[in-house]
Scaffold this motif. Sequence first.
Motif, PDB file in Angstrom:
ATOM      1  N   ILE A   4       6.915  -4.670 -22.473  1.00 40.20           N
ATOM      2  CA  ILE A   4       6.226  -3.652 -21.676  1.00 40.20           C
ATOM      3  C   ILE A   4       6.329  -2.186 -21.685  1.00 40.20           C
ATOM      4  O   ILE A   4       7.336  -1.892 -21.771  1.00 40.20           O
ATOM      5  CB  ILE A   4       6.438  -4.021 -20.088  1.00 40.20           C
ATOM      6  N   HIS A   6       4.621   1.707 -20.516  1.00 39.25           N
ATOM      7  CA  HIS A   6       3.708   2.591 -19.558  1.00 39.25           C
ATOM      8  C   HIS A   6       2.405   2.609 -20.194  1.00 39.25           C
ATOM      9  O   HIS A   6       2.297   3.019 -21.380  1.00 39.25           O
ATOM     10  CB  HIS A   6       4.398   3.693 -19.185  1.00 39.25           C
ATOM     11  N   PRO A  24      16.746  14.964 -14.672  1.00 37.20           N
ATOM     12  CA  PRO A  24      16.665  13.812 -13.645  1.00 37.20           C
ATOM     13  C   PRO A  24      16.144  14.382 -12.306  1.00 37.20           C
ATOM     14  O   PRO A  24      16.619  15.328 -11.767  1.00 37.20           O
ATOM     15  CB  PRO A  24      18.025  13.150 -13.268  1.00 37.20           C
ATOM     16  N   CYS A  26      13.250  15.750 -12.030  1.00 33.78           N
ATOM     17  CA  CYS A  26      12.352  16.797 -12.056  1.00 33.78           C
ATOM     18  C   CYS A  26      10.801  16.687 -11.571  1.00 33.78           C
ATOM     19  O   CYS A  26      10.346  15.421 -11.881  1.00 33.78           O
ATOM     20  CB  CYS A  26      12.431  17.455 -13.409  1.00 33.78           C
ATOM     21  N   GLY A  29       7.773  15.418 -14.510  1.00 29.30           N
ATOM     22  CA  GLY A  29       7.195  14.142 -14.811  1.00 29.30           C
ATOM     23  C   GLY A  29       6.198  13.730 -14.060  1.00 29.30           C
ATOM     24  O   GLY A  29       5.079  12.751 -14.450  1.00 29.30           O
ATOM     25  N   ILE A  30       6.189  13.972 -12.803  1.00 32.03           N
ATOM     26  CA  ILE A  30       5.039  13.267 -11.737  1.00 32.03           C
ATOM     27  C   ILE A  30       3.927  14.329 -12.059  1.00 32.03           C
ATOM     28  O   ILE A  30       3.036  13.237 -12.036  1.00 32.03           O
ATOM     29  CB  ILE A  30       5.435  13.652 -10.300  1.00 32.03           C
ATOM     30  N   GLN A  33       2.161  12.721 -15.403  1.00 35.01           N
ATOM     31  CA  GLN A  33       1.550  11.293 -15.382  1.00 35.01           C
ATOM     32  C   GLN A  33       0.296  11.745 -14.445  1.00 35.01           C
ATOM     33  O   GLN A  33      -1.047  11.148 -14.588  1.00 35.01           O
ATOM     34  CB  GLN A  33       2.267  10.229 -14.114  1.00 35.01           C
ATOM     35  N   ARG A  37      -3.387  10.564 -15.680  1.00 35.45           N
ATOM     36  CA  ARG A  37      -4.219   9.471 -15.043  1.00 35.45           C
ATOM     37  C   ARG A  37      -5.479  10.014 -14.715  1.00 35.45           C
ATOM     38  O   ARG A  37      -6.692   9.360 -14.854  1.00 35.45           O
ATOM     39  CB  ARG A  37      -3.359   9.307 -13.540  1.00 35.45           C
TER      40      ARG A  37
ATOM     41  N   THR B   5       8.221  -3.699 -13.328  1.00 35.70           N
ATOM     42  CA  THR B   5       9.128  -3.579 -14.378  1.00 35.70           C
ATOM     43  C   THR B   5       9.643  -2.220 -14.482  1.00 35.70           C
ATOM     44  O   THR B   5       9.256  -1.297 -14.589  1.00 35.70           O
ATOM     45  CB  THR B   5       8.451  -3.983 -15.732  1.00 35.70           C
ATOM     46  N   LEU B   7      11.505   0.098 -16.758  1.00 34.86           N
ATOM     47  CA  LEU B   7      11.986   0.419 -18.135  1.00 34.86           C
ATOM     48  C   LEU B   7      13.359   1.228 -18.311  1.00 34.86           C
ATOM     49  O   LEU B   7      13.325   2.667 -18.322  1.00 34.86           O
ATOM     50  CB  LEU B   7      10.654   1.267 -18.980  1.00 34.86           C
ATOM     51  N   LYS B  12      16.314   8.033 -15.740  1.00 39.06           N
ATOM     52  CA  LYS B  12      17.290   9.153 -15.425  1.00 39.06           C
ATOM     53  C   LYS B  12      18.106   8.733 -14.062  1.00 39.06           C
ATOM     54  O   LYS B  12      18.798   9.732 -13.741  1.00 39.06           O
ATOM     55  CB  LYS B  12      16.542  10.479 -15.494  1.00 39.06           C
ATOM     56  N   TYR B  40      22.694   6.778 -17.293  1.00 41.02           N
ATOM     57  CA  TYR B  40      22.167   6.658 -16.119  1.00 41.02           C
ATOM     58  C   TYR B  40      22.027   5.508 -15.468  1.00 41.02           C
ATOM     59  O   TYR B  40      22.030   4.549 -16.018  1.00 41.02           O
ATOM     60  CB  TYR B  40      20.803   7.319 -16.091  1.00 41.02           C
ATOM     61  N   MET B  58       5.243   3.719  -9.549  1.00 36.02           N
ATOM     62  CA  MET B  58       4.900   3.836 -10.986  1.00 36.02           C
ATOM     63  C   MET B  58       4.496   5.315 -11.167  1.00 36.02           C
ATOM     64  O   MET B  58       4.686   6.168 -12.016  1.00 36.02           O
ATOM     65  CB  MET B  58       3.910   2.936 -11.555  1.00 36.02           C
ATOM     66  N   ILE B  59       3.488   5.661 -10.072  1.00 33.76           N
ATOM     67  CA  ILE B  59       2.857   7.142  -9.922  1.00 33.76           C
ATOM     68  C   ILE B  59       3.872   8.172  -9.802  1.00 33.76           C
ATOM     69  O   ILE B  59       3.709   9.259 -10.514  1.00 33.76           O
ATOM     70  CB  ILE B  59       1.953   6.943  -8.875  1.00 33.76           C
ATOM     71  N   CYS B  61       7.214   7.910 -10.429  1.00 36.49           N
ATOM     72  CA  CYS B  61       8.210   8.186 -11.394  1.00 36.49           C
ATOM     73  C   CYS B  61       8.256   9.083 -12.611  1.00 36.49           C
ATOM     74  O   CYS B  61       7.066   9.050 -13.321  1.00 36.49           O
ATOM     75  CB  CYS B  61       8.418   6.578 -12.240  1.00 36.49           C
ATOM     76  N   PRO B  62       8.990  10.053 -12.655  1.00 39.60           N
ATOM     77  CA  PRO B  62       8.938  11.219 -13.352  1.00 39.60           C
ATOM     78  C   PRO B  62       9.014  10.840 -15.061  1.00 39.60           C
ATOM     79  O   PRO B  62       8.978  11.786 -15.785  1.00 39.60           O
ATOM     80  CB  PRO B  62       9.971  12.309 -13.047  1.00 39.60           C
ATOM     81  N   PHE B  64       8.006   7.853 -16.887  1.00 39.11           N
ATOM     82  CA  PHE B  64       7.302   6.704 -17.521  1.00 39.11           C
ATOM     83  C   PHE B  64       8.127   5.371 -17.338  1.00 39.11           C
ATOM     84  O   PHE B  64       8.013   4.789 -18.082  1.00 39.11           O
ATOM     85  CB  PHE B  64       6.848   6.768 -18.694  1.00 39.11           C
ATOM     86  N   ILE B  66       8.636   2.971 -14.671  1.00 35.61           N
ATOM     87  CA  ILE B  66       8.217   1.921 -13.912  1.00 35.61           C
ATOM     88  C   ILE B  66       6.633   1.521 -14.204  1.00 35.61           C
ATOM     89  O   ILE B  66       5.989   2.449 -14.256  1.00 35.61           O
ATOM     90  CB  ILE B  66       8.386   2.439 -12.287  1.00 35.61           C
ATOM     91  N   VAL B  67       6.758   0.371 -14.253  1.00 36.24           N
ATOM     92  CA  VAL B  67       5.295  -0.307 -14.623  1.00 36.24           C
ATOM     93  C   VAL B  67       4.873  -1.151 -13.714  1.00 36.24           C
ATOM     94  O   VAL B  67       5.775  -2.174 -13.444  1.00 36.24           O
ATOM     95  CB  VAL B  67       4.913  -0.969 -16.177  1.00 36.24           C
ATOM     96  N   GLN B  69       2.251  -4.132 -12.782  1.00 35.94           N
ATOM     97  CA  GLN B  69       1.260  -4.831 -13.147  1.00 35.94           C
ATOM     98  C   GLN B  69       0.427  -5.517 -12.115  1.00 35.94           C
ATOM     99  O   GLN B  69       1.367  -6.096 -11.293  1.00 35.94           O
ATOM    100  CB  GLN B  69       1.539  -5.956 -14.243  1.00 35.94           C
TER     101      GLN B  69
END
Lengths: 278, 85, 387
Positions: A4, A6, A24, A26, A29-30, A33, A37, B5, B7, B12, B40, B58-59, B61-62, B64, B66-67, B69
């Motif tokens: 799987i 992302h 960690p 930070c 990363g948000i 995405q 998106r 899921t 990953l 971190k 980690y 998912m949104i 998580c800094p 990538f 967590i996914v 589905q």
Amino acid sequence: MSEIMHPLRMKYTREHVKKTTNCPGCGNGIIVQAILRAIDELGMDMDEFAFVSGIGCSAWIPSPLFNADTLHTTHGRPIAFATGVKLGKPELNVVVASGDGDLAAIGGNHLIHAARRNIGITVILVNNGIYAMTGGQTAPTTPRGVNTTTNPYGTLESVFDISSLVLAAGAPFVARWTTYHPRQITSSLKKAFTSRGFSFIEIISQCPVQYGKVTKSGSALDLLKHYKKDSIKIDKARTMDPESLKGKIVVGEFVNEQKPELSAEWTELKARVMEGRS
Amino acid sequence: MPTVTVLEQSCKGVEDCGICTFVCPASLFSASEKMNTAGYVPPQILNQEKCTGCRNCMIYCPDFSIVVQKNADGSNSVEEKEEDE
Amino acid sequence: MSSKTTGNVMAGTHFLMGNIACAEGAIAAGCNFAAGYPITPATEIINHLAKKLPLHGGIFLQTEDEISAISSIVGASWSGCKVLTATSGPGISLMQENIGFAVATETPLVIIDVQRLGPSTGVPSIGLAGDIVQVARGSHGDYQIIALCPDGPQEMFDLTVRAFNLSEKYRVPVFLMAEGFIGHMRERVVIPDASELSLVARTIQRGAGGPMQRQDFLDAAVAPMPVFGNGLKSHVTSSCHDEHGMRNLSDPEIMHKFITKPIEKIMRHRDDIIQVEKNYKDCDIVLVAYGSVSRSAKAAAELARADGLKVGIFRFITCWPFPGEEIREMAESVKHMIVLENNCGQLFPYIKAEAAHACRVDFIGPQTLGQIHDPEYVLSRLKEMVR
């Protein structure tokens, strides 16, 4: 079981960039995405974009991660570079992502002039309130009275309200959110990417490692909790007096209007004078 | 039921980051007892059947890492909503 | 005076100010994006471009400062434009960091430096060749640059076209080192017909795959430029990078290439880049000069020959990369080189380093800094030296 992945990472980032440089927790990363998106939800292609960034942690949001044309420039200057990219190829969607030190301190002059010119780029200013990459020095966004590496006895200066500054400089689209508002960031970015003018989005973002530790403001979660608790939507803030707004973060879309955009104006001007010549 | 899921290799860690533990409305995330190759400790998800499919983890998580589905029919158990104030 | 404009070229014979000839050279070379900030004695260039570029489909952007000017032309160059900025010493000082950016990212662009008297704000309206070394050494780190030295309005046109051609061919920033005197001098300028101008356009990357499958940078034979907006997913950074453009701050082999390949790219093609004017056959003494001073040097050499002295001249048309071989060759055939510069002796140490093993090397500045070398003064100093 098939592996799987992302979906945004798979679709929009460079395959060989295996890890992000963020500490960690930070907020960068948000924001990564939230940007991807917006592009995904608009059904846009990365080839329609050029991403320009400067120096500092948040300049790493697009570069080298995003699988698009990326221009990683010098400290403070990404907006000036991006202005040239946009005027040189107006059909490109030019996006600047950089920090408060980069865009509001050393690059502050370019920021206000780009807003004044209404050059059709999107500027994502990640405001973590500190110089993080160099180790917790005072930024023009560091709250008054906190201790930093360069103000170990407390900062004495007032902070820039960057969104208000850019608004006053004439930007037609200005929004502020925090990293507690990733869906709202995406929503504002979708407007920015599809509008013609200078679009400015300030994102208050947690830096747990420098801001959090140096100014004793706590962990990533402490900062996110603060954003959750103390964010006030602009509509509500307008009904409140300055005293009760102290310590609050006013979020939302401050302005969204149409103004003549510079690269389009240039295209029209060129057509006009070339026609006059022939 | 949505499938969540983690990953683990790009995570971190719950100790330094732990944003998933904060933004999950059902509080499904907690520190696991594993450690990834970067040192980690990724989260574990208990009681996944309680997942609302809001995709916050998912949104937010800094990294990538967590996914989520969706249900087999593509729907979420609940509608995503914007967090306000 | 005759003139006809074909395409972008104002062909014909004109009486032009050097700065205007330069702007016309830029237009003739196909410049379609220029940015700048007003500064004496370079302003006429941007004024003229502001008026003329839109007529040819180009843009002139007046920026908030010179840092923005250099940054925006780098950006526009990555969008595929032929780009220029024009300024003077203080502007160059402000631009230096991003001149280094252009070097490190192999960005073609042209910088016109109409030099003035410094240091600092100095005297804006007086031409002094004060930036000759700062354009080659003023940005941090190791690099090579191309710089050309026009001796009058005609070369303000010709060498501006050449500057564009060299920048496009080698993917490098190129300087045109005018002085205020040259920028403001008015003389006859012959502009050739468009069909007689040979113009060079950069090679654009057409390779398949992503940046990891291509060589976009660090090729001494010049890598094709992965111009934006072509779906190339180019990765451009001025931080140490490999041939794909990917940042790498840990591998000394890549650091070595990052520094040396752009230098090698210029030095490997030095014979194509370096132009000098020389006329010292059978001479004992050579007056070595560039820019406005070369005109005084020629006049002084004529006066000296009329007095029976065997005096020749050597003029730098290219001053960077430094024509060291040409200087060495000359040093080994003459007895005495006298370097004339419109400054306190900026290229003098570089010339001396290549020549002092074989001949005597002296320096003559202007009789008074801020004045043009008087040929009579040069002759009297020369006679003192050889007495």
